[in-house]
Write a protein that holds these residues in place. Sequence first.
Motif, short mmCIF file in Angstrom:
data_model
loop_
_atom_site.label_atom_id
_atom_site.label_comp_id
_atom_site.label_asym_id
_atom_site.label_seq_id
_atom_site.Cartn_x
_atom_site.Cartn_y
_atom_site.Cartn_z
N PHE A 75 23.36 33.44 34.65
CA PHE A 75 22.55 34.65 34.46
C PHE A 75 22.41 35.44 35.75
O PHE A 75 22.50 36.68 35.74
N LYS A 76 22.19 34.77 36.87
CA LYS A 76 21.98 35.50 38.12
C LYS A 76 23.20 36.32 38.54
O LYS A 76 23.09 37.28 39.28
N HIS A 77 24.38 35.94 38.04
CA HIS A 77 25.62 36.65 38.37
C HIS A 77 25.97 37.71 37.33
O HIS A 77 26.90 38.49 37.52
N SER A 78 25.26 37.74 36.20
CA SER A 78 25.76 38.45 35.02
C SER A 78 25.90 39.95 35.21
O SER A 78 26.82 40.56 34.65
N ALA A 79 25.00 40.57 35.96
CA ALA A 79 25.12 42.02 36.16
C ALA A 79 26.43 42.36 36.85
O ALA A 79 27.11 43.34 36.50
N ALA A 80 26.82 41.55 37.84
CA ALA A 80 28.08 41.79 38.56
C ALA A 80 29.29 41.42 37.72
O ALA A 80 30.33 42.08 37.79
N ILE A 81 29.16 40.36 36.93
CA ILE A 81 30.26 40.00 36.03
C ILE A 81 30.52 41.13 35.05
O ILE A 81 31.67 41.53 34.81
N GLY A 82 29.46 41.68 34.47
CA GLY A 82 29.62 42.79 33.55
C GLY A 82 30.29 43.99 34.17
O GLY A 82 31.15 44.63 33.56
N GLU A 83 29.89 44.32 35.39
CA GLU A 83 30.52 45.44 36.10
C GLU A 83 32.00 45.21 36.31
O GLU A 83 32.84 46.09 36.07
N ALA A 84 32.34 44.00 36.76
CA ALA A 84 33.74 43.69 37.04
C ALA A 84 34.57 43.64 35.77
O ALA A 84 35.71 44.15 35.73
N VAL A 85 34.03 43.06 34.71
CA VAL A 85 34.77 42.95 33.45
C VAL A 85 34.96 44.31 32.81
O VAL A 85 36.04 44.62 32.28
N ALA A 86 33.94 45.16 32.86
CA ALA A 86 34.07 46.50 32.30
C ALA A 86 35.17 47.28 33.02
O ALA A 86 36.02 47.92 32.38
N GLY A 87 35.18 47.20 34.35
CA GLY A 87 36.22 47.89 35.09
C GLY A 87 37.61 47.38 34.79
O GLY A 87 38.56 48.16 34.60
N TRP A 88 37.72 46.06 34.72
CA TRP A 88 39.02 45.42 34.41
C TRP A 88 39.50 45.83 33.02
O TRP A 88 40.66 46.20 32.82
N SER A 89 38.61 45.81 32.05
CA SER A 89 38.99 46.11 30.68
C SER A 89 39.42 47.55 30.50
O SER A 89 40.32 47.86 29.71
N LEU A 90 38.81 48.46 31.24
CA LEU A 90 39.08 49.88 31.05
C LEU A 90 40.22 50.39 31.92
O LEU A 90 40.88 51.38 31.56
N THR A 91 40.48 49.74 33.04
CA THR A 91 41.53 50.22 33.95
C THR A 91 42.75 49.32 33.97
O THR A 91 43.82 49.75 34.41
N GLY A 92 42.60 48.07 33.55
CA GLY A 92 43.69 47.12 33.64
C GLY A 92 43.87 46.51 35.02
O GLY A 92 44.78 45.71 35.23
N GLU A 93 43.00 46.87 35.95
CA GLU A 93 43.09 46.35 37.31
C GLU A 93 42.16 45.16 37.47
O GLU A 93 40.94 45.29 37.37
N ALA A 94 42.73 44.01 37.73
CA ALA A 94 41.95 42.78 37.83
C ALA A 94 41.19 42.74 39.15
O ALA A 94 41.80 42.86 40.23
N PRO A 95 39.87 42.61 39.15
CA PRO A 95 39.10 42.55 40.38
C PRO A 95 39.27 41.20 41.08
O PRO A 95 39.31 40.16 40.42
N ALA A 96 39.36 41.25 42.38
CA ALA A 96 39.55 40.02 43.15
C ALA A 96 38.40 39.05 42.96
O ALA A 96 38.59 37.82 42.98
N ALA A 97 37.18 39.56 42.71
CA ALA A 97 36.02 38.69 42.57
C ALA A 97 36.12 37.76 41.39
O ALA A 97 35.48 36.70 41.36
N LEU A 98 36.93 38.13 40.37
CA LEU A 98 37.03 37.29 39.18
C LEU A 98 38.26 36.40 39.19
O LEU A 98 38.42 35.56 38.29
N ALA A 99 39.12 36.55 40.16
CA ALA A 99 40.36 35.77 40.20
C ALA A 99 40.13 34.25 40.15
O ALA A 99 40.89 33.54 39.48
N PRO A 100 39.09 33.72 40.81
CA PRO A 100 38.90 32.26 40.77
C PRO A 100 38.50 31.71 39.41
O PRO A 100 38.51 30.49 39.22
N PHE A 101 38.17 32.59 38.47
CA PHE A 101 37.61 32.12 37.19
C PHE A 101 38.55 32.36 36.02
O PHE A 101 38.12 32.34 34.86
N ALA A 102 39.83 32.57 36.30
CA ALA A 102 40.78 32.83 35.22
C ALA A 102 40.84 31.65 34.25
O ALA A 102 40.85 30.49 34.68
N PRO A 103 40.87 31.93 32.94
CA PRO A 103 40.97 30.83 31.98
C PRO A 103 42.25 30.02 32.17
O PRO A 103 43.30 30.60 32.53
#
Length: 385
Positions: A357-385
Amino acid sequence: MSGYDLIVVGLGAAGSATLYQAARRGARVLGLDRHHPPHDQGSSHGETRITRQGIGEGLEYVPLALRAHELWREIEAETGDTLMRAVGGLTISQPGLGAVHHGKHDFLERTVEAARAFGVAHEVLTAAEVRARWPRFRLGDHEQAYFEPGAGVLYPERCVVAQLTLAGRLGAKIRAGEPALAIEPIAGGVRVTTAAGSYEATRAVVCAGAWTAGLLGGPWAETLSLYRQSLHWFEPADPAAFAPELCPVFIWMHGAGEGDWFYGFPHEAEFGGVKIASEQFATATPDPEILDRTATRDEAMALHARHVAGRIEGLPAHWLRSTACVYTLAPESRFLVGPDPGRESVMVVSACSGHGFKHSAAIGEAVAGWSLTGEAPAALAPFAP
């Protein structure tokens, strides 16, 4: 394609954040939830959550926590709501004990390391220093504490409501009480079928928590596990002594085992009582629909006897109430965030393994950007499925 730029399935912590951030970018977005958020059926309720920036779970989590704190303050300014309160936070353990928290050994030492690596303001205190500053905490002389003054409390229901409200103001469509039944790739995008119809978008983001495996199937059913957790409120002998000005949030690891720890919050008159909880990963639940969402006085008494008695002065076993929630756990208690393997038009934000939960605001920002632009943010790279 016609329809939406993005459909967000599940509007709890990560889903409400993703919907808001996508709407903020001007996207045509639809949010779906099987219940009416904020609700008590998933992982985004219980009145309070701990937030901290020295993240003992791993250095890779710290940038998300730092950005989330900025975003919570921005959302507060937009809405006028109080979403986060910096009351300070203690992490207590015995140095060298190897105490385990969220799958990580030596959690106290790892927390200090993370704070130093990212310049998070903190102190490392002896047991005597903690007892002098917060007399209610009866640390043994063998124990030590990390204190982070910027840590504190998040109010999860308020956070969800604030982000959904802002998303709606920006044009997002929200359909609550409408379960998603299937997600399938189609030419140029994705189709989401619900109990009421179907919707098409260029991409979909699944933030369905405990319902993720059932919705997506395949490897997700083998990867994610569900665990019921219970939360309990006790009446302090002197509520004023546990006021936020005098009592930080805390995580207290008093043994080396996975279950030898508990956490808690200050007393707030709005909610009543001091909230105390631990976590259990011994008994999994196969289906969120059959999860027992009630918690009993007997559970509260057992938790108090194991963890609180003899450690927190002035907090007797005067039980007020209890409730339950569900954790969606990934291997090693990690996050899983990224495209669904085999369905690149579907992004998955689950699980956050009970500490997201404490990370969720930033996760949402990063995921929204990734989904709309196709550019994967470096902050989410460690959590790839």
